[in-house]
Design an enzyme around this catalytic site. Structure first.
Site, PDB file in Angstrom:
ATOM      1  N   MET A  30      10.129   8.604  -2.262  1.00 41.63           N
ATOM      2  CA  MET A  30       9.142   8.858  -2.601  1.00 41.63           C
ATOM      3  C   MET A  30       8.528   7.907  -3.853  1.00 41.63           C
ATOM      4  O   MET A  30       7.983   8.274  -4.553  1.00 41.63           O
ATOM      5  CB  MET A  30       8.730  10.062  -3.063  1.00 41.63           C
ATOM      6  CG  MET A  30       9.155  11.081  -1.717  1.00 41.63           C
ATOM      7  SD  MET A  30       8.005  10.771  -0.379  1.00 41.63           S
ATOM      8  CE  MET A  30       6.500  11.300  -0.657  1.00 41.63           C
ATOM      9  N   ILE A  52       7.147   3.687  -4.258  1.00 39.01           N
ATOM     10  CA  ILE A  52       6.860   2.306  -3.537  1.00 39.01           C
ATOM     11  C   ILE A  52       7.748   1.250  -4.221  1.00 39.01           C
ATOM     12  O   ILE A  52       8.095   1.029  -5.495  1.00 39.01           O
ATOM     13  CB  ILE A  52       5.199   1.879  -4.069  1.00 39.01           C
ATOM     14  CG1 ILE A  52       4.344   3.184  -3.319  1.00 39.01           C
ATOM     15  CG2 ILE A  52       5.095   0.620  -3.806  1.00 39.01           C
ATOM     16  CD1 ILE A  52       2.760   2.908  -3.832  1.00 39.01           C
ATOM     17  N   ASN A  69      12.861   1.355   6.647  1.00 38.38           N
ATOM     18  CA  ASN A  69      12.282   2.379   6.458  1.00 38.38           C
ATOM     19  C   ASN A  69      11.970   3.220   7.640  1.00 38.38           C
ATOM     20  O   ASN A  69      11.825   2.707   8.775  1.00 38.38           O
ATOM     21  CB  ASN A  69      10.865   2.225   5.652  1.00 38.38           C
ATOM     22  CG  ASN A  69      10.030   3.542   5.260  1.00 38.38           C
ATOM     23  OD1 ASN A  69      10.744   4.463   4.690  1.00 38.38           O
ATOM     24  ND2 ASN A  69       8.875   3.463   5.514  1.00 38.38           N
ATOM     25  N   HIS A  94       9.204   6.128   9.339  1.00 44.70           N
ATOM     26  CA  HIS A  94       7.889   6.802   8.955  1.00 44.70           C
ATOM     27  C   HIS A  94       7.618   7.559   9.952  1.00 44.70           C
ATOM     28  O   HIS A  94       7.738   7.083  11.245  1.00 44.70           O
ATOM     29  CB  HIS A  94       6.874   5.430   8.677  1.00 44.70           C
ATOM     30  CG  HIS A  94       5.507   6.077   8.447  1.00 44.70           C
ATOM     31  ND1 HIS A  94       5.413   6.517   6.904  1.00 44.70           N
ATOM     32  CD2 HIS A  94       4.424   6.355   9.097  1.00 44.70           C
ATOM     33  CE1 HIS A  94       4.042   6.885   7.200  1.00 44.70           C
ATOM     34  NE2 HIS A  94       3.523   6.522   8.417  1.00 44.70           N
TER      35      HIS A  94
END
Ligand code: GRF
Length: 226
Positions: free
Chosen positions: A109, A111, A126, A128
């Protein structure tokens, strides 16, 4: 997903690829990776789990399975003008210390900045919970429901500077049901996430992912492209 106890007779290292997992929360994708490595489905080892949250369940899962974890506290960086970059320099030091080849964001969590992205270009993935490029960012499942789509899903992609924008490696779709809430849809997507992320890592481990612009070509095991 259950937390499985460490099976001491099965070493977690079954291959050469060294993974660094960045996680902040529940860690069910980390668990899926651990399970896939322990069962021999993924030939890699998790060199280190790095978390920005000391109490993350992901950290507990790592420990249960004898995986090294490092908590990097964001607080000392909070007053710096380039706090995000400075934090990522700290993360990068840890990744290098553990000789990490491939970085996996798994419910991380924060950036990530170009400090990490450039160092691990096409070597950072990643996952998503949407069929990108639809519904990037937070609350993807809620966004999908509110938009009224009939098919949702998840995406594994390489990480680039834009949030959830990098070249797509794999996707899986699930139906949206009439009575879905964000929670029920998220649970259905999560089942697919737990299969998709290990599959993407194994493809990488086999050297079968080739990035050409926005496209990721997947070579078959005989070196052609499928
Ligand atoms: C997953 O839905 C993943 O797609 C998103 O964050 C969630 C992490 O879940 N990036 P977990 O921590 O792996 O259980």
């Amino acid at each position: 997903m259950d937390i499985h106890p460490l099976n001491m007779s099965e070493p977690i290292s079954t291959g050469k690829l060294r993974l660094g997992v960045l996680a902040s929360g529940r860690g069910s994708n980390l668990q899926a990776l651990i399970d896939a490595i322990e069962s021999g489905t993924v030939r890699a080892r998790i060199a280190v789990v790095i978390s920005n949250k000391k109490e993350a369940l992901a950290v507990e899962r790592a420990r249960i399975h004898g995986v090294t974890d490092v908590f990097l506290d964001p607080k000392p960086y909070a007053s710096m003008t380039d706090k995000r970059e400075a934090y990522d320099r700290g993360v990068l030091d840890i990744l290098r210390k553990y000789d990490v080849d491939l970085v996996l964001l798994a419910g991380y969590m924060k950036i990530v900045t170009p400090v990490l992205i450039e160092a691990y270009r096409n070597r950072m993935m990643n996952i998503h919970p949407s069929l990108l490029p639809s519904f990037p960012g937070l609350d993807a499942q809620k966004q999908a429901l509110e938009w009224g789509v009939k098919v949702a899903g998840c995406t594994v992609h390489f990480v680039t500077e834009g949030v959830d924008e990098g070249p797509i490696i794999l996707q899986a779709a699930v139906p949206v049901l009439e009575r879905d809430s964000p929670e029920t849809l998220a649970a259905r997507i999560l089942v697919e996430e737990h299969k998709l992320y290990p599959r993407a890592v194994q493809l990488y481990a086999e050297g079968r992912l080739h990035v050409e612009g926005r496209r990721v070509r997947i070579a078959d095991s005989a070196a052609g492209c499928v």
